[in-house]
Design a protein around this motif. Sequence first.
Motif, PDB file in Angstrom:
ATOM      1  N   ALA A  96      -9.564 -21.143 -39.061  1.00  0.00           N
ATOM      2  CA  ALA A  96      -8.257 -20.532 -38.846  1.00  0.00           C
ATOM      3  C   ALA A  96      -7.668 -20.998 -37.521  1.00  0.00           C
ATOM      4  CB  ALA A  96      -8.370 -19.011 -38.888  1.00  0.00           C
ATOM      5  N   VAL A  97      -8.520 -21.105 -36.497  1.00  0.00           N
ATOM      6  CA  VAL A  97      -8.046 -21.617 -35.205  1.00  0.00           C
ATOM      7  C   VAL A  97      -7.571 -23.060 -35.367  1.00  0.00           C
ATOM      8  CG1 VAL A  97      -8.795 -22.376 -32.923  1.00  0.00           C
ATOM      9  CG2 VAL A  97      -9.411 -20.093 -33.744  1.00  0.00           C
ATOM     10  N   LYS A  98      -8.386 -23.837 -36.089  1.00  0.00           N
ATOM     11  CA  LYS A  98      -8.014 -25.245 -36.315  1.00  0.00           C
ATOM     12  C   LYS A  98      -6.696 -25.355 -37.081  1.00  0.00           C
ATOM     13  CE  LYS A  98     -11.385 -27.775 -34.549  1.00  0.00           C
ATOM     14  NZ  LYS A  98     -11.072 -28.703 -33.453  1.00  0.00           N
ATOM     15  N   ALA A  99      -6.454 -24.376 -37.934  1.00  0.00           N
ATOM     16  CA  ALA A  99      -5.232 -24.393 -38.736  1.00  0.00           C
ATOM     17  C   ALA A  99      -4.024 -23.954 -37.913  1.00  0.00           C
ATOM     18  CB  ALA A  99      -5.389 -23.501 -39.962  1.00  0.00           C
ATOM     19  N   GLY A 100      -4.266 -23.575 -36.656  1.00  0.00           N
ATOM     20  CA  GLY A 100      -3.133 -23.278 -35.780  1.00  0.00           C
ATOM     21  C   GLY A 100      -2.923 -21.807 -35.473  1.00  0.00           C
ATOM     22  N   LEU A 101      -3.762 -20.930 -36.006  1.00  0.00           N
ATOM     23  CA  LEU A 101      -3.625 -19.493 -35.721  1.00  0.00           C
ATOM     24  C   LEU A 101      -4.103 -19.206 -34.296  1.00  0.00           C
ATOM     25  CD1 LEU A 101      -2.738 -18.429 -38.483  1.00  0.00           C
ATOM     26  CD2 LEU A 101      -4.779 -17.001 -38.514  1.00  0.00           C
ATOM     27  N   PRO A 102      -3.462 -18.236 -33.623  1.00  0.00           N
ATOM     28  CA  PRO A 102      -4.004 -17.808 -32.333  1.00  0.00           C
ATOM     29  C   PRO A 102      -5.387 -17.200 -32.521  1.00  0.00           C
ATOM     30  CG  PRO A 102      -1.797 -16.925 -32.692  1.00  0.00           C
ATOM     31  CD  PRO A 102      -2.234 -17.543 -33.972  1.00  0.00           C
ATOM     32  N   VAL A 103      -6.139 -17.094 -31.422  1.00  0.00           N
ATOM     33  CA  VAL A 103      -7.546 -16.727 -31.527  1.00  0.00           C
ATOM     34  C   VAL A 103      -7.758 -15.349 -32.152  1.00  0.00           C
ATOM     35  CG1 VAL A 103      -9.596 -16.146 -30.191  1.00  0.00           C
ATOM     36  CG2 VAL A 103      -8.370 -18.256 -29.722  1.00  0.00           C
ATOM     37  N   ILE A 156     -18.144 -27.063 -36.188  1.00  0.00           N
ATOM     38  CA  ILE A 156     -16.747 -27.242 -35.783  1.00  0.00           C
ATOM     39  C   ILE A 156     -16.657 -26.979 -34.291  1.00  0.00           C
ATOM     40  CG2 ILE A 156     -14.367 -26.492 -36.149  1.00  0.00           C
ATOM     41  CD1 ILE A 156     -15.302 -25.328 -38.836  1.00  0.00           C
ATOM     42  N   SER A 157     -16.299 -28.006 -33.527  1.00  0.00           N
ATOM     43  CA  SER A 157     -16.185 -27.798 -32.079  1.00  0.00           C
ATOM     44  C   SER A 157     -14.750 -28.073 -31.643  1.00  0.00           C
ATOM     45  CB  SER A 157     -17.174 -28.698 -31.346  1.00  0.00           C
ATOM     46  OG  SER A 157     -16.992 -30.027 -31.762  1.00  0.00           O
ATOM     47  N   GLY A 158     -14.527 -28.067 -30.336  1.00  0.00           N
ATOM     48  CA  GLY A 158     -13.181 -28.291 -29.823  1.00  0.00           C
ATOM     49  C   GLY A 158     -12.258 -27.150 -30.173  1.00  0.00           C
ATOM     50  N   LEU A 159     -12.754 -25.911 -30.019  1.00  0.00           N
ATOM     51  CA  LEU A 159     -11.970 -24.749 -30.438  1.00  0.00           C
ATOM     52  C   LEU A 159     -11.112 -24.187 -29.307  1.00  0.00           C
ATOM     53  CD1 LEU A 159     -14.777 -23.128 -32.579  1.00  0.00           C
ATOM     54  CD2 LEU A 159     -12.661 -24.104 -33.442  1.00  0.00           C
ATOM     55  N   GLY A 160     -11.235 -24.771 -28.132  1.00  0.00           N
ATOM     56  CA  GLY A 160     -10.399 -24.315 -27.010  1.00  0.00           C
ATOM     57  C   GLY A 160     -11.061 -23.198 -26.233  1.00  0.00           C
ATOM     58  N   ASN A 161     -10.592 -23.030 -25.004  1.00  0.00           N
ATOM     59  CA  ASN A 161     -11.211 -22.045 -24.106  1.00  0.00           C
ATOM     60  C   ASN A 161     -11.061 -20.621 -24.614  1.00  0.00           C
ATOM     61  OD1 ASN A 161     -12.261 -23.833 -22.328  1.00  0.00           O
ATOM     62  ND2 ASN A 161     -10.426 -23.857 -21.008  1.00  0.00           N
ATOM     63  N   ALA A 162      -9.889 -20.336 -25.184  1.00  0.00           N
ATOM     64  CA  ALA A 162      -9.613 -18.966 -25.603  1.00  0.00           C
ATOM     65  C   ALA A 162     -10.641 -18.479 -26.617  1.00  0.00           C
ATOM     66  CB  ALA A 162      -8.208 -18.870 -26.192  1.00  0.00           C
TER      67      ALA A 162
END
Lengths: 341, 258
Positions: A96-103, A156-162
């Motif tokens: 979902a994060v990868k799809a552009g949803l906020p955390v 799945i990595s690279g999910l961002g700091n948040a």
Amino acid sequence: MSDATKSSKTFDVGDLIPGGAYIHRLSALMTLLLLVVGFALSSQAFFSINNGLTILLQTSVIGLLGIGMTMVIITGGIDLSVGSVLALSGVVSALAVKAGLPVVPAMGCGVLAGAACGAFNGLVITRLRIPPFVATLGMMLIARGLALQITGAVPISGLGNAFGILGNGALFRMVEMRPNGFPKVIFPGIPYPAILLLIVAIAGAYLLHRRQIGRHIIATGSNEEASRLSGVRVDRTKLYAYTISGALAGLAGNVLMSRLVTAQPSEGVMYELDAIAAAVIGGASLSGGVGTISGTMIGAFIIGILRNGLNMSGVSAFIQQIVIGLVVIGAVWIDQIRNRP
Amino acid sequence: MSQTPLVAMIDIEKHFGGIRAVDHVSVDLHEGEVVGLLGHNGAGKSCLMRILSGAMAPSGGEIRIKGEAVHFSEPNDARDMGVETIYQTLALADHLDAPANLFLGRELKTRFGNLDDKAMLKAAREVLARLNPNFKNLHDPVSSLSGGQRQVIAIARAIYFDTKVLIMDEPTAALGPSETAMVAGLIKELRSAGIGIFLVSHDIHDVFDLCDRVVVMNKGRLVGSHHIDEVSKDDVLSLIVKGELPADWSARNLKAAQ
Ligand SMILES: Nc1ncnc2c1ncn2[C@@H]1O[C@H](COP(=O)(O)OP(=O)(O)O)[C@@H](O)[C@H]1O
Ligand SMILES: [Mg+2]
């Protein structure tokens, strides 16, 4: 009348369950203290603030799973799928994060996916009349298979700091900048997972002892036929318990994946055993009707500290498995002795 | 007794595979009437009563409450119509205490939807004291109570709410003499309050003094329904055992009048 006021105020279940449960919880607490003292003596590093935090983090995952497991065990069932559901939920959140949803909404999707798995368990058990052991064993494979399939078995990595805040952040963390430019941690803070565990545990205990659904969960496990005759919607009650267990597995999955800032589809294998062990060590009975959240919390800490302490003392992973296996058997054995007429 | 009966069970059937547990049975019950339902173990009494209490779906037949056809798909449906049941098994959740069992399935709640344990305890204390003044251990799980105390909880649960029809399936099975006398007193009290009672037993001495009418089942069939004045204990015994009245039987009260 004095006890009337008492019972309405306390959160505790002392007046709902046999006195034996108190003794059981007390002995679990003593075991916990013995473990802490033993490991502290055997390893210097064990009794440090940093290691304490590590234990808190590890325990929060077992604890979250254990709370849902306790509800299910009280109904007289078992949920073997929580380890796999945890992985699937973490993967769903990450996608979902990868799809552009906020955390936050993304993690909400993960928890919902977990709840859906739990609801599926509940429906299979109540509608198809499949025993919980088999139904949730099926879900264990289904959820794991789904998690591996949709990720191609690749983390799945690279999910961002948040994405990492829930698992790695802490409340009241105090950091001071030193003149040489390096930060110095004055107080490491209370990790968010520990706070989350505390909130969920309080909510779970409230649900179990102050709400009608909780009373029905206990009644269903105590005597299903009697509950049905008394007008308890037994099937709905079970569905509720399995859905909560699934949702909490989803929450635990988010905590764990957030901690790693990576969604690992192969994470959480055998976690269901830790959760069951936590509940049983804490006094929940596999024959239903008995169990407390506070007991399960003690059980979760026993498991968490046992794993951590064995690690710190340099005991091999293989020996650790043997020890935990024996502890689980021991806890269930004590349960059997308690239930013997 | 020409007015509409409180309960009419018409042509009720229940099969378990090949077993005919209840075989085309019709009974009715009026307000303020105590009907004794007698028969051997396995005659089908419990099945018939479970059908009336909504705990068992009939294979066929119809139930009318005050002339109105009803369909009970779960025990709550029957309870909503004022049909309360004391089950032979008592139907208590062993790990819960007396107040929790008394209100199981219809818990009292506070304004915020929390369980109102205080109110339930107070109500339980009152209703239990009415049945057994020595009932003190209200906080103990019912598994630790005596058979008599457990029975009292099951009875209390059936009379506390707005009861119109009371089904008592072997209510004195676990009771001592003084408690049995208490139940007998209670039945008389409830009858004078206009409640219709089905009193199920396999022991005629238990029920003979209390009933207005006896209904006898034998191997799933209804073999007799008599006003209590018409029959002697021996007649009823013959119905229970053989499924028919003695060959030379004639109604006892009519005989006396001749
Ligand atoms: N759930 C069930 N499944 C199969 N057979 C049953 C069930 N309940 C009752 N029976 C059978 O139906 C018959 C009547 O039982 P029951 O109504 O309990 O008798 P009673 O209460 O008169 O002693 C018995 O032969 C019993 O074995
Ligand atoms: Mg019976």
